[in-house]
Design a protein around this motif. Sequence first.
Motif, PDB file in Angstrom:
ATOM      1  N   ARG A  25       0.678  -1.193   0.033  1.00 20.38           N
ATOM      2  CA  ARG A  25      -0.134  -0.185  -0.138  1.00 20.38           C
ATOM      3  C   ARG A  25       0.955   1.299  -0.161  1.00 20.38           C
ATOM      4  O   ARG A  25       0.927   1.831   0.804  1.00 20.38           O
ATOM      5  CB  ARG A  25      -0.791  -0.079   1.209  1.00 20.38           C
ATOM      6  N   PRO A  26       1.633   1.585  -1.258  1.00 20.83           N
ATOM      7  CA  PRO A  26       2.509   2.695  -1.141  1.00 20.83           C
ATOM      8  C   PRO A  26       1.864   3.942  -1.206  1.00 20.83           C
ATOM      9  O   PRO A  26       0.725   4.029  -1.439  1.00 20.83           O
ATOM     10  CB  PRO A  26       3.153   2.209  -2.477  1.00 20.83           C
ATOM     11  N   PHE A  27       2.642   4.738  -1.220  1.00 19.89           N
ATOM     12  CA  PHE A  27       2.155   6.326  -1.220  1.00 19.89           C
ATOM     13  C   PHE A  27       2.439   6.821  -2.702  1.00 19.89           C
ATOM     14  O   PHE A  27       3.708   6.588  -3.115  1.00 19.89           O
ATOM     15  CB  PHE A  27       3.039   7.160  -0.179  1.00 19.89           C
ATOM     16  N   GLN A  28       1.395   7.105  -3.652  1.00 19.78           N
ATOM     17  CA  GLN A  28       1.429   7.365  -4.718  1.00 19.78           C
ATOM     18  C   GLN A  28       1.148   8.740  -5.057  1.00 19.78           C
ATOM     19  O   GLN A  28       0.118   9.411  -4.396  1.00 19.78           O
ATOM     20  CB  GLN A  28       0.415   6.665  -5.684  1.00 19.78           C
ATOM     21  N   PHE A  29       2.069   9.475  -5.979  1.00 15.18           N
ATOM     22  CA  PHE A  29       1.673  10.965  -5.779  1.00 15.18           C
ATOM     23  C   PHE A  29       2.347  11.509  -7.184  1.00 15.18           C
ATOM     24  O   PHE A  29       3.242  10.971  -7.812  1.00 15.18           O
ATOM     25  CB  PHE A  29       2.256  11.931  -4.766  1.00 15.18           C
ATOM     26  N   ILE A  30       1.940  12.689  -7.515  1.00 17.77           N
ATOM     27  CA  ILE A  30       2.206  13.462  -8.941  1.00 17.77           C
ATOM     28  C   ILE A  30       3.312  14.659  -8.435  1.00 17.77           C
ATOM     29  O   ILE A  30       2.546  15.412  -7.609  1.00 17.77           O
ATOM     30  CB  ILE A  30       1.163  13.445  -9.951  1.00 17.77           C
ATOM     31  N   THR A  31       4.329  14.613  -8.582  1.00 16.74           N
ATOM     32  CA  THR A  31       5.083  15.823  -7.971  1.00 16.74           C
ATOM     33  C   THR A  31       4.699  16.979  -8.720  1.00 16.74           C
ATOM     34  O   THR A  31       3.963  17.286  -9.831  1.00 16.74           O
ATOM     35  CB  THR A  31       6.699  15.552  -8.560  1.00 16.74           C
ATOM     36  N   GLY A  32       4.856  18.296  -7.973  1.00 15.14           N
ATOM     37  CA  GLY A  32       4.352  19.340  -8.457  1.00 15.14           C
ATOM     38  C   GLY A  32       3.120  19.934  -8.438  1.00 15.14           C
ATOM     39  O   GLY A  32       2.682  21.134  -8.690  1.00 15.14           O
ATOM     40  N   PHE A  33       2.368  19.317  -7.441  1.00 16.06           N
ATOM     41  CA  PHE A  33       0.903  19.709  -7.095  1.00 16.06           C
ATOM     42  C   PHE A  33       0.667  19.865  -5.959  1.00 16.06           C
ATOM     43  O   PHE A  33      -0.453  19.850  -5.368  1.00 16.06           O
ATOM     44  CB  PHE A  33      -0.043  18.438  -7.759  1.00 16.06           C
ATOM     45  N   GLY A  34       1.393  19.662  -4.920  1.00 14.36           N
ATOM     46  CA  GLY A  34       1.236  20.192  -3.633  1.00 14.36           C
ATOM     47  C   GLY A  34       0.671  19.181  -2.795  1.00 14.36           C
ATOM     48  O   GLY A  34       0.221  18.957  -1.768  1.00 14.36           O
ATOM     49  N   VAL A  35       0.704  17.660  -3.353  1.00 18.63           N
ATOM     50  CA  VAL A  35       0.367  16.308  -2.622  1.00 18.63           C
ATOM     51  C   VAL A  35       1.084  15.888  -1.484  1.00 18.63           C
ATOM     52  O   VAL A  35       0.822  15.640  -0.452  1.00 18.63           O
ATOM     53  CB  VAL A  35       0.270  15.223  -3.740  1.00 18.63           C
ATOM     54  N   HIS A 150      -7.184  13.259 -13.572  1.00 19.50           N
ATOM     55  CA  HIS A 150      -7.618  12.770 -12.352  1.00 19.50           C
ATOM     56  C   HIS A 150      -7.509  13.434 -11.146  1.00 19.50           C
ATOM     57  O   HIS A 150      -8.436  13.753 -10.175  1.00 19.50           O
ATOM     58  CB  HIS A 150      -7.547  11.082 -12.376  1.00 19.50           C
ATOM     59  N   LEU A 151      -6.099  13.649 -11.035  1.00 22.84           N
ATOM     60  CA  LEU A 151      -5.538  14.531  -9.794  1.00 22.84           C
ATOM     61  C   LEU A 151      -6.208  15.617  -9.846  1.00 22.84           C
ATOM     62  O   LEU A 151      -6.720  16.117  -8.675  1.00 22.84           O
ATOM     63  CB  LEU A 151      -4.182  14.394  -9.617  1.00 22.84           C
ATOM     64  N   VAL A 152      -6.278  16.438 -10.883  1.00 23.14           N
ATOM     65  CA  VAL A 152      -6.989  17.794 -11.117  1.00 23.14           C
ATOM     66  C   VAL A 152      -8.511  17.701 -10.515  1.00 23.14           C
ATOM     67  O   VAL A 152      -8.937  18.452  -9.867  1.00 23.14           O
ATOM     68  CB  VAL A 152      -6.689  18.487 -12.392  1.00 23.14           C
ATOM     69  N   HIS A 154      -9.793  15.460  -8.535  1.00 16.75           N
ATOM     70  CA  HIS A 154      -9.852  15.214  -7.031  1.00 16.75           C
ATOM     71  C   HIS A 154      -9.751  16.602  -6.335  1.00 16.75           C
ATOM     72  O   HIS A 154     -10.372  16.821  -5.466  1.00 16.75           O
ATOM     73  CB  HIS A 154      -8.873  14.328  -6.693  1.00 16.75           C
ATOM     74  N   MET A 155      -8.733  17.436  -6.893  1.00 16.59           N
ATOM     75  CA  MET A 155      -8.443  18.552  -6.268  1.00 16.59           C
ATOM     76  C   MET A 155      -9.549  19.797  -6.347  1.00 16.59           C
ATOM     77  O   MET A 155      -9.436  20.497  -5.445  1.00 16.59           O
ATOM     78  CB  MET A 155      -7.194  19.207  -6.537  1.00 16.59           C
ATOM     79  N   SER A 156     -10.488  19.501  -7.391  1.00 20.61           N
ATOM     80  CA  SER A 156     -11.496  20.498  -7.544  1.00 20.61           C
ATOM     81  C   SER A 156     -12.741  20.148  -6.986  1.00 20.61           C
ATOM     82  O   SER A 156     -13.835  20.610  -7.143  1.00 20.61           O
ATOM     83  CB  SER A 156     -11.492  20.872  -8.943  1.00 20.61           C
ATOM     84  N   GLY A 157     -12.681  18.783  -5.868  1.00 16.17           N
ATOM     85  CA  GLY A 157     -13.804  18.344  -5.299  1.00 16.17           C
ATOM     86  C   GLY A 157     -14.517  17.400  -5.806  1.00 16.17           C
ATOM     87  O   GLY A 157     -15.325  16.882  -5.114  1.00 16.17           O
ATOM     88  N   GLY A 158     -13.994  16.690  -6.933  1.00 11.10           N
ATOM     89  CA  GLY A 158     -14.548  15.544  -7.479  1.00 11.10           C
ATOM     90  C   GLY A 158     -13.558  14.560  -8.176  1.00 11.10           C
ATOM     91  O   GLY A 158     -12.408  15.102  -8.080  1.00 11.10           O
ATOM     92  N   CYS A 159     -13.956  13.321  -8.353  1.00 10.21           N
ATOM     93  CA  CYS A 159     -12.702  12.355  -8.986  1.00 10.21           C
ATOM     94  C   CYS A 159     -12.915  12.269 -10.575  1.00 10.21           C
ATOM     95  O   CYS A 159     -12.274  11.611 -11.140  1.00 10.21           O
ATOM     96  CB  CYS A 159     -12.680  11.215  -8.390  1.00 10.21           C
ATOM     97  N   GLY A 160     -14.222  12.946 -11.013  1.00  8.49           N
ATOM     98  CA  GLY A 160     -14.386  12.796 -12.350  1.00  8.49           C
ATOM     99  C   GLY A 160     -15.104  11.340 -12.889  1.00  8.49           C
ATOM    100  O   GLY A 160     -15.382  11.311 -14.085  1.00  8.49           O
ATOM    101  N   CYS A 161     -15.330  10.674 -12.145  1.00 11.12           N
ATOM    102  CA  CYS A 161     -15.953   9.333 -12.212  1.00 11.12           C
ATOM    103  C   CYS A 161     -17.344   9.318 -11.902  1.00 11.12           C
ATOM    104  O   CYS A 161     -18.064   8.517 -12.103  1.00 11.12           O
ATOM    105  CB  CYS A 161     -15.472   8.154 -11.373  1.00 11.12           C
ATOM    106  N   GLY A 162     -18.040  10.455 -11.554  1.00 13.76           N
ATOM    107  CA  GLY A 162     -19.387  10.404 -11.065  1.00 13.76           C
ATOM    108  C   GLY A 162     -19.733  10.028  -9.869  1.00 13.76           C
ATOM    109  O   GLY A 162     -20.704  10.054  -9.371  1.00 13.76           O
ATOM    110  N   CYS A 163     -18.808   9.823  -8.908  1.00 12.83           N
ATOM    111  CA  CYS A 163     -18.911   9.426  -7.697  1.00 12.83           C
ATOM    112  C   CYS A 163     -18.708  10.684  -6.729  1.00 12.83           C
ATOM    113  O   CYS A 163     -18.240  11.647  -7.018  1.00 12.83           O
ATOM    114  CB  CYS A 163     -18.029   8.289  -7.209  1.00 12.83           C
TER     115      CYS A 163
END
Length: 191
Positions: A25-35, A150-152, A154-163
């Motif tokens: 269960r690793p930590f996954q992140f995209i650099t440069g987005f403040g995660v 997908h990250l963007v 999530h950061m704007s309040g949703g995950c884009g999958c309709g959930c």
Amino acid sequence: MEVSYQLFVDGEQGLEIMEEATKDRPFQFITGFGVALDAFEQQVIDLEKGATFDFSIPQEQAYGDYNDDLVLDLDRDVFSINGHFDHEHIYEDAVIPLQNEEGQRFYGRVVEIGEEKVKVDLNHPLAGENLTFKGTILENREATAKEIEHLVAHMSGGCGCGCHHDHDGDCNCDGDCDHDHHEGCGCGHCH
């Protein structure tokens, strides 16, 4: 990036482990987005897959000093629903979502529940701590356009999958999306 690590803070008996991201269960992140913390990213960004790391981040570059002014006494009424105190979600050590008059959202930890007031600590849980990370780089590659999108979302309040996520942070997508909902405090692993 994908990393496994152990996060330590200075304790009375030396380093004390605070959290762990395992290979399973690793930590996954995209650099440069403040995660992740900037200081964390700077230490691992150039490391190749399989490299190990062991470094410390002083509190000034992590979550700063602990600020007593960020411990507030709020009226119990703030936590009432239909005139009844929300015992289900408001209890000592609960991490709760809050919002100020400007609409900014943030989290606080319930410290104490009194007869008239609820004491809430708005400090980051690791404020005032020097952080030590020890771990391994599991993956270091460029993010795909889909991952960034997908990250963007999530950061704007949703995950884009309709959930949507309920107030506990749980996903209510009924299994219709094809991704994990990892969110965290930015210090490392998901909470």
